[in-house]
Design an enzyme around this catalytic site. Structure first.
Site, PDB file in Angstrom:
ATOM      1  N   CYS B  94       1.142  -1.205   0.298  1.00  0.00           N
ATOM      2  CA  CYS B  94       0.139  -0.065   0.221  1.00  0.00           C
ATOM      3  C   CYS B  94       1.051   1.139  -0.330  1.00  0.00           C
ATOM      4  O   CYS B  94       0.319   2.399  -0.365  1.00  0.00           O
ATOM      5  CB  CYS B  94      -1.117   0.020   0.873  1.00  0.00           C
ATOM      6  SG  CYS B  94      -1.278  -1.500   1.101  1.00  0.00           S
ATOM      7  N   HIS B 367      -8.608   3.983  -1.267  1.00  0.00           N
ATOM      8  CA  HIS B 367      -8.099   3.730  -1.495  1.00  0.00           C
ATOM      9  C   HIS B 367      -6.480   2.623  -2.400  1.00  0.00           C
ATOM     10  O   HIS B 367      -7.499   1.277  -1.807  1.00  0.00           O
ATOM     11  CB  HIS B 367      -7.425   2.446   0.226  1.00  0.00           C
ATOM     12  CG  HIS B 367      -5.881   2.046   0.668  1.00  0.00           C
ATOM     13  ND1 HIS B 367      -4.887   3.096   0.061  1.00  0.00           N
ATOM     14  CD2 HIS B 367      -5.305   0.996   1.581  1.00  0.00           C
ATOM     15  CE1 HIS B 367      -3.747   1.720   0.640  1.00  0.00           C
ATOM     16  NE2 HIS B 367      -4.188   0.442   0.927  1.00  0.00           N
TER      17      HIS B 367
END
Ligand code: ZN
Lengths: 138, 421
Positions: B94, B367
């Site tokens: 991420c 996200h």
């Protein structure tokens, strides 16, 4: 003890044989659970297998309601959650493990610091024999 | 003694863009990056000729898995007309595009390039929720993954350890969620531009239309405490503690400091940048802290000569509500065990003394993992330029902002400080 390569493959095979193992550095004495091929305290590659005392305390946990495919294949889902956690071993070090013998539908009944003892789970997952490190309340 | 980290040449950000984040059936990764790149070009005050760009660094975690297509850097270089110039993909779960940003900074600081495009992209929504969970869990450590820890599971475990150590509770997680949802409607790019109150009204009305008894939630916390609308994902984390599945892209134009004036009269400079690694849950030095975040922050503070008190606002990696609480402590904004109290007191609100996640955060902005790091820096840049519209921080003189990006379960973390001089 002498043994195979200090690898995760062998570590998981020992779990299938109901042994919790780690490595001890012959150079500086550091203990590593799970085992490591290189001691990161002194950078020696002279390490040996050790059996680890399977007693400890629950350091962190969660009860999982949305399982990954490998856990769904073991029958877990939103109605049948499971508990996993981190156990702080009495002899030092921590391990990630399934937590058995607690009620995952009542997480507030599970407490950090509970004394735990090792247990080994043997399951057939998608037709394959698998063994998992687990702990249960001592 | 370790020497103080320093860039051999200064680097400025002179343009930035991001796609709207969301779940898009009709857009693929190239469409999303094109959206970000067009906005980036328009944002450069004196314009940029794409032929001036010398290299691309692109963050992408796992479009290989999510979109069945690997090797994205040359595809995006071709999309933006950069071929045959070098295009490099960075992967840090991420934190993939924060790594792209950092590699771009290093490439300019080294003197190799003067003008570099950095960005990120991820296209996740064409997979089922279970498949996305499986794909993300590939960035777990093998020990945690093997016994059945999901990503939310790892952060759930961190939350139980934090609660037991410091006396926090679910109510403190809810404060983070409510705050992020308050900021999101002010961000036109956000995936969920709704306050918790907005969501409560919508849910009540839909129940009334079906002639059922309308649920009565007196407060936002009563709503979040109702498992019928906010079910458990991984105790103590519930649905509203977790970021969504998203598609999106982000881009920034970096140039050597001495050339910044050719692009704009108002450059934003890289004041400090740091990156750290972590060892995974069972070996973490402390279950209520992320070592990689602390290392990255120390590097960035040391490089910039600034401290936590100098950071006027910050985008903090809130993949799960507990992550924001732990990280505002690891970044030094609050003492260990004090973060949840400061958040409860409103310290991190848009109008508070230390605004956190003015964009709505990962929770509400979305996200798309490989795009997140540069999208956080986009928010910092936008705030520093005074272009944040309704969510502009009302402090007047904004000079220093930062972004913290975390990959996996803390295996890779970055902290980047931007400043207007
Ligand atoms: Zn050693």
């Amino acid at each position: 003890m002498e043994g195979p390569l200090l690898s995760d493959i062998a570590y998981n095979r020992f779990i299938a044989e109901e042994r919790l193992t780690g490595a001890r550095c012959r150079n500086c004495g550091a203990r590593w659970i799970p085992p490591r091929p290189i001691c990161v305290a002194c950078y020696s590659s002279n390490l040996e297998w050790i059996d680890v005392n399977g007693k400890g305390k629950l350091a962190a946990f969660t009860c999982i309601h949305i399982p990954p495919p490998s856990m769904a294949a073991q029958g877990y889902d939103r109605k049948n959650p499971y508990c996993v956690g981190v156990v702080e071993l009495d002899d030092g070090g921590r391990v990630d493990a399934r937590i058995e013998g607690v009620d995952p539908t009542n997480p507030e009944s599970i407490t950090i610091g509970m004394p735990m003892k090792v247990k080994f789970l043997h399951r057939t997952v998608n037709g394959k024999a698998e063994s998992y490190l687990a702990f249960e309340p001592a | 003694m370790k020497k103080r980290p320093k860039l051999a040449r200064g680097v400025a950000v002179v343009g930035a863009g991001m796609s709207t984040f969301g779940m898009f059936k009709e857009k693929d990764s190239k469409d999303l990056f094109a959206e970000a790149f067009r906005e980036l070009r328009a944002s450069v005050d004196r314009g940029v000729d794409p032929r001036e760009i010398e290299a691309l660094y692109l963050g992408n975690f796992s479009n290989d898995f999510f979109a069945h297509q690997a090797h994205w850097a040359p595809l995006i270089a071709d999309l933006t007309g950069l071929v045959p110039k070098p295009a490099t993909r960075t992967e840090g779960a991420c934190a993939s595009s924060a790594l792209a940003f950092r590699e771009g900074v290093i490439a300019i600081a080294s003197g190799l390039y003067d003008v570099v495009l950095v960005g990120g992209v991820e296209e996740m929504s064409k997979r089922s929720t279970e498949e996305v969970a499986e794909g993300l869990a590939l960035a777990n450590t093998p020990y945690a993954g093997r016994v059945g820890f999901t990503f939310p599971g790892v952060f759930g475990a961190v939350a139980t350890a934090y609660f037991a150590r410091y006396g926090a509770s679910r109510e403190h997680l809810m404060n983070v969620t409510i705050k992020s949802h308050n900021n999101a409607p002010l961000n036109p790019k956000a995936q969920f531009p709704l306050t918790i109150r907005n969501i409560m009204t919508t849910k009540s009305e839909s129940v009334k239309r079906k002639d059922l008894t309308a649920p009565d939630w007196p407060t936002e916390k009563a709503f979040l405490g109702d498992v019928a609308v906010n079910p458990i994902v991984a105790w103590p984390l519930h649905l509203f503690d977790c970021c969504p599945i998203s598609d999106g892209a982000s881009a920034m134009l970096l140039v050597a400091e001495e050339l910044a004036g050719e692009f704009t009269d108002d450059p934003i400079y890289v004041a400090g940048i740091g990156q750290g690694s972590g060892r995974g849950l069972h070996r973490s030095l402390d279950l209520t802290s992320f070592e990689a975040t602390r290392y990255a922050a120390k590097e960035a503070y040391s490089m910039s000569g600034l401290g936590p008190e100098d950071i006027q606002f910050c985008e903090v990696h809130d993949c799960f509500s507990i992550a924001e609480i732990v990280h505002v402590e690891d970044l030094g904004f609050f003492e260990p065990g004090e973060g949840y109290k400061a958040i409860a007191d409103g310290a991190t609100r848009l109008d508070g003394p230390k605004p956190v996640n003015t964009s709505g955060g990962l929770k509400c902005k979305g996200h798309p993992v490989g795009a997140t790091g540069v999208s956080q820096l986009y928010e910092v840049w936008t705030q520093l330029k005074g272009k944040a519209g309704k969510r502009q921080i009302p402090h007047g003189d904004l000079r220093v902002g930062a972004a913290h990006n975390l990959g996996g379960t803390g295996g890779t973390c970055t902290f980047t400080i931007l400043e207007r001089r």
